[in-house]
Design an enzyme around this catalytic site. Structure first.
Site, PDB file in Angstrom:
ATOM      1  N   SER A  15      46.210 -39.711  17.001  1.00  0.00           N
ATOM      2  CA  SER A  15      46.994 -39.259  15.773  1.00  0.00           C
ATOM      3  C   SER A  15      48.176 -38.314  16.377  1.00  0.00           C
ATOM      4  CB  SER A  15      46.333 -38.711  14.704  1.00  0.00           C
ATOM      5  OG  SER A  15      45.247 -37.695  15.371  1.00  0.00           O
ATOM      6  N   ARG A  56      33.393 -41.625  28.676  1.00  0.00           N
ATOM      7  CA  ARG A  56      32.825 -41.867  27.293  1.00  0.00           C
ATOM      8  C   ARG A  56      33.013 -43.363  27.313  1.00  0.00           C
ATOM      9  NH1 ARG A  56      34.259 -38.909  22.665  1.00  0.00           N
ATOM     10  NH2 ARG A  56      32.889 -36.982  23.367  1.00  0.00           N
ATOM     11  N   ARG A 101      32.206 -26.805  21.511  1.00  0.00           N
ATOM     12  CA  ARG A 101      31.690 -28.248  20.931  1.00  0.00           C
ATOM     13  C   ARG A 101      30.604 -28.279  20.090  1.00  0.00           C
ATOM     14  NH1 ARG A 101      36.065 -32.187  22.902  1.00  0.00           N
ATOM     15  NH2 ARG A 101      34.738 -33.608  22.116  1.00  0.00           N
ATOM     16  N   TYR A 142      29.346 -28.881  16.474  1.00  0.00           N
ATOM     17  CA  TYR A 142      29.364 -30.249  16.191  1.00  0.00           C
ATOM     18  C   TYR A 142      28.383 -31.326  16.645  1.00  0.00           C
ATOM     19  CZ  TYR A 142      31.635 -34.946  15.142  1.00  0.00           C
ATOM     20  OH  TYR A 142      31.760 -36.208  14.605  1.00  0.00           O
TER      21      TYR A 142
HETATM   22  P1  NAD Z   1      37.080 -37.125   8.394  1.00  0.00           P
HETATM   23  O1  NAD Z   1      37.130 -35.363   8.674  1.00  0.00           O
HETATM   24  O2  NAD Z   1      38.474 -37.796   8.408  1.00  0.00           O
HETATM   25  O3  NAD Z   1      36.446 -37.177   7.338  1.00  0.00           O
HETATM   26  C1  NAD Z   1      35.126 -36.331   6.825  1.00  0.00           C
HETATM   27  C2  NAD Z   1      35.245 -36.062   5.371  1.00  0.00           C
HETATM   28  O4  NAD Z   1      34.037 -35.451   4.978  1.00  0.00           O
HETATM   29  C3  NAD Z   1      36.526 -35.445   4.716  1.00  0.00           C
HETATM   30  O5  NAD Z   1      36.898 -36.361   3.650  1.00  0.00           O
HETATM   31  C4  NAD Z   1      36.128 -34.052   4.494  1.00  0.00           C
HETATM   32  O6  NAD Z   1      36.725 -33.552   3.392  1.00  0.00           O
HETATM   33  C5  NAD Z   1      34.565 -34.298   4.026  1.00  0.00           C
HETATM   34  N1  NAD Z   1      33.624 -33.139   4.243  1.00  0.00           N
HETATM   35  C6  NAD Z   1      33.746 -32.423   5.345  1.00  0.00           C
HETATM   36  N2  NAD Z   1      32.882 -31.415   5.296  1.00  0.00           N
HETATM   37  C7  NAD Z   1      32.344 -31.461   3.931  1.00  0.00           C
HETATM   38  C8  NAD Z   1      31.297 -30.772   3.043  1.00  0.00           C
HETATM   39  N3  NAD Z   1      30.600 -29.785   3.450  1.00  0.00           N
HETATM   40  N4  NAD Z   1      31.024 -31.325   1.952  1.00  0.00           N
HETATM   41  C9  NAD Z   1      31.624 -32.260   1.449  1.00  0.00           C
HETATM   42  N5  NAD Z   1      32.594 -33.124   2.157  1.00  0.00           N
HETATM   43  C10 NAD Z   1      32.627 -32.663   3.328  1.00  0.00           C
HETATM   44  O7  NAD Z   1      36.339 -37.510   9.620  1.00  0.00           O
HETATM   45  P2  NAD Z   1      36.117 -39.045   9.850  1.00  0.00           P
HETATM   46  O8  NAD Z   1      36.750 -39.497  11.249  1.00  0.00           O
HETATM   47  O9  NAD Z   1      36.053 -39.848   8.724  1.00  0.00           O
HETATM   48  O10 NAD Z   1      34.565 -39.150  10.099  1.00  0.00           O
HETATM   49  C11 NAD Z   1      33.560 -39.486   9.338  1.00  0.00           C
HETATM   50  C12 NAD Z   1      32.091 -39.220   9.976  1.00  0.00           C
HETATM   51  O11 NAD Z   1      32.186 -40.144  10.820  1.00  0.00           O
HETATM   52  C13 NAD Z   1      31.862 -37.956  10.250  1.00  0.00           C
HETATM   53  O12 NAD Z   1      30.496 -37.267   9.949  1.00  0.00           O
HETATM   54  C14 NAD Z   1      32.189 -37.962  11.846  1.00  0.00           C
HETATM   55  O13 NAD Z   1      31.059 -36.977  12.244  1.00  0.00           O
HETATM   56  C15 NAD Z   1      31.566 -39.352  12.196  1.00  0.00           C
HETATM   57  N6  NAD Z   1      32.161 -39.815  13.304  1.00  0.00           N
HETATM   58  C16 NAD Z   1      33.282 -40.089  13.278  1.00  0.00           C
HETATM   59  C17 NAD Z   1      34.084 -40.567  14.462  1.00  0.00           C
HETATM   60  C18 NAD Z   1      35.601 -40.744  14.476  1.00  0.00           C
HETATM   61  O14 NAD Z   1      36.144 -40.909  15.734  1.00  0.00           O
HETATM   62  N7  NAD Z   1      36.373 -41.006  13.506  1.00  0.00           N
HETATM   63  C19 NAD Z   1      33.346 -40.411  15.648  1.00  0.00           C
HETATM   64  C20 NAD Z   1      32.127 -40.004  15.800  1.00  0.00           C
HETATM   65  C21 NAD Z   1      31.337 -39.822  14.461  1.00  0.00           C
HETATM   66  N1  UDP Z   2      43.478 -35.222  24.133  1.00  0.00           N
HETATM   67  C1  UDP Z   2      44.939 -35.269  24.905  1.00  0.00           C
HETATM   68  N2  UDP Z   2      45.929 -34.885  24.275  1.00  0.00           N
HETATM   69  C2  UDP Z   2      45.660 -34.479  22.854  1.00  0.00           C
HETATM   70  C3  UDP Z   2      44.656 -34.536  22.060  1.00  0.00           C
HETATM   71  C4  UDP Z   2      43.511 -35.011  22.952  1.00  0.00           C
HETATM   72  O1  UDP Z   2      44.887 -35.565  25.985  1.00  0.00           O
HETATM   73  O2  UDP Z   2      46.909 -34.146  22.330  1.00  0.00           O
HETATM   74  C5  UDP Z   2      42.509 -35.484  24.912  1.00  0.00           C
HETATM   75  C6  UDP Z   2      41.382 -34.684  24.863  1.00  0.00           C
HETATM   76  O3  UDP Z   2      41.229 -33.610  25.754  1.00  0.00           O
HETATM   77  C7  UDP Z   2      39.883 -35.545  24.836  1.00  0.00           C
HETATM   78  C8  UDP Z   2      40.525 -36.935  24.673  1.00  0.00           C
HETATM   79  O4  UDP Z   2      42.025 -36.926  24.568  1.00  0.00           O
HETATM   80  O5  UDP Z   2      39.861 -35.579  26.649  1.00  0.00           O
HETATM   81  C9  UDP Z   2      39.964 -37.242  22.977  1.00  0.00           C
HETATM   82  O6  UDP Z   2      40.119 -36.233  22.446  1.00  0.00           O
HETATM   83  P1  UDP Z   2      39.703 -36.371  20.818  1.00  0.00           P
HETATM   84  O7  UDP Z   2      40.091 -35.040  20.270  1.00  0.00           O
HETATM   85  O8  UDP Z   2      40.638 -37.482  20.128  1.00  0.00           O
HETATM   86  O9  UDP Z   2      38.235 -36.654  20.729  1.00  0.00           O
HETATM   87  P2  UDP Z   2      36.858 -36.239  21.572  1.00  0.00           P
HETATM   88  O10 UDP Z   2      37.261 -35.263  22.727  1.00  0.00           O
HETATM   89  O11 UDP Z   2      36.161 -35.546  20.506  1.00  0.00           O
HETATM   90  O12 UDP Z   2      36.432 -37.643  22.119  1.00  0.00           O
END
Ligand code: NAD
Ligand code: UDP
Length: 313
Positions: A189, A275, A142, A145
């Site tokens: 999802s 978390r 991880r 990221y």
């Molecule tokens: P997502 O994967 O749906 O969206 C990311 C977007 O960035 C996509 O459209 C992808 O094509 C684009 N992208 C990736 N790499 C790129 C690059 N090198 N150049 C141009 N475009 C690029 O993810 P999301 O859930 O919409 O997340 C959006 C942001 O929020 C991310 O920065 C993510 O780290 C942050 N974030 C999201 C969550 C969450 O739970 N959804 C939680 C914490 C942080």
């Molecule tokens: N997880 C799970 N089943 C799945 C996908 C994820 O039990 O099919 C668990 C995963 O191990 C984690 C939590 O759900 O503990 C959230 O996972 P996700 O990938 O959504 O986000 P993150 O771990 O980055 O918070």
């Protein structure tokens, strides 16, 4: 006054909902994406609108644009996708943020970084306030990221200190909602797709680990308030209601098909045990807190997935 907004990652899950809000407010939007995990489908409603432009570009390369606000969201967010090419993920976080800060500096734009609760790693402090410095493995699967977002935060503060660049940092906790990819690999999802397909829900490691799930509309409202407020951050944006993954599975199962089974799968390496955000800073500084409960948010999300998934079964 209408502003020109650059939304990197604007065709992605969170980015496209943000684009909707900005467009609905009558702003000008430049949506930039390389379509790694984003889809044109998510922003199709705006294509052809005079205030909307779509730019295919990778943030690891510099770009010259004239904008007032930069919403820097470009980065894959699901472990499955950010681990697909971890070196590229680290490049996107570092070089992407560096390039966008360079742009912000050049044109005097304000930049908001979409950081993450992953900067806290597998936290020893629970729930997590912004002052907690985290427990992150530097060499795990991880890390590309987690450490990528940590250095992105560092870069933002160094641009602020060295060049006076205006920055905002949101530490986003697990967010869910319509438009998440069906093959995204994230837990909400996965469970919804499995339940709609009538197959067992995959609980990694028994499902006793916890997460706190924020509906995307709540998150976007928080991002808008952060960008236009005076507080630089980092500021936690998330829903403080914490659930075990098993509880989440039960909720999804009960809304879709109460007779479905669960199946255990191994817990991925470095998967955080718990978390939950402390959101008092966001409450005080942004007058923000989430308003959509998990049951309600899941209902809206399931309706969106039903439309997409059932077509393909
Ligand atoms: P997502 O994967 O749906 O969206 C990311 C977007 O960035 C996509 O459209 C992808 O094509 C684009 N992208 C990736 N790499 C790129 C690059 N090198 N150049 C141009 N475009 C690029 O993810 P999301 O859930 O919409 O997340 C959006 C942001 O929020 C991310 O920065 C993510 O780290 C942050 N974030 C999201 C969550 C969450 O739970 N959804 C939680 C914490 C942080
Ligand atoms: N997880 C799970 N089943 C799945 C996908 C994820 O039990 O099919 C668990 C995963 O191990 C984690 C939590 O759900 O503990 C959230 O996972 P996700 O990938 O959504 O986000 P993150 O771990 O980055 O918070």
């Amino acid at each position: 006054m209408t502003r020109r907004h650059l939304v990197t990652g604007g065709a992605g899950f969170v980015g496209s909902h943000l684009v909707d809000r900005l467009m609905e407010a009558g702003e000008e939007v430049l949506c930039l994406d390389n379509y790694f995990t984003g889809r044109k489908e998510n922003i199709r409603q705006w294509i052809g609108h005079p205030s909307f432009e779509l730019i295919r570009h990778d943030v690891t390369e510099p770009i010259k644009l004239e904008v007032d606000r930069i919403w820097h969201l470009a980065c894959p967010a699901s472990p499955v996708h950010y681990q697909f090419n971890p070196i590229k993920t680290a490049k996107t976080s570092f070089l992407g943020t560096y390039n966008m800060l360079g742009l912000a500096r050049r044109v005097g734009a304000r930049l908001l970084l979409a950081s993450t609760s992953e900067v806290y790693g597998d936290p020893e402090v629970h729930p997590q306030p912004e002052g907690y410095r985290g427990c992150v493995n530097t060499i795990g699967i991880r890390s590309c990221y987690d450490e990528g977002k940590r250095i992105a935060e560092t870069l933002c503060f160094d641009y602020k200190r060295m060049h006076g660049t205006e920055i905002r940092i949101a530490r986003i906790f697990n967010t869910y909602g319509p438009r998440m990819l069906e093959n995204d690999g994230r837990v909400v999802s996965n469970f919804i797709v499995q339940a709609l397909q009538g197959i067992p829900l995959t609980l990694y490691g028994g499902g006793q680990q916890t997460r706190s799930f924020c509906y995307v509309d709540d998150l976007v409202e928080g991002l808008l308030r952060l960008m236009e407020g005076d507080h630089t951050g980092p500021i936690n944006l998330g829903n403080p209601n914490e659930f075990t993954i098993r509880q989440l599975a039960e909720k999804v199962r009960d809304q879709i098909n109460p007779s479905l089974a669960f199946v255990g799968e191994p817990l991925p390496q470095d998967d955080p045990l718990q978390r939950q955000p402390v959101i008092s800073l966001a409450q005080e500084e942004l007058r923000w807190q989430p308003s959509i409960e998990l049951d309600e948010g899941l209902k809206k999300t399931i309706a969106d997935f039903r439309r997409r998934v059932e077509d393909k079964i």
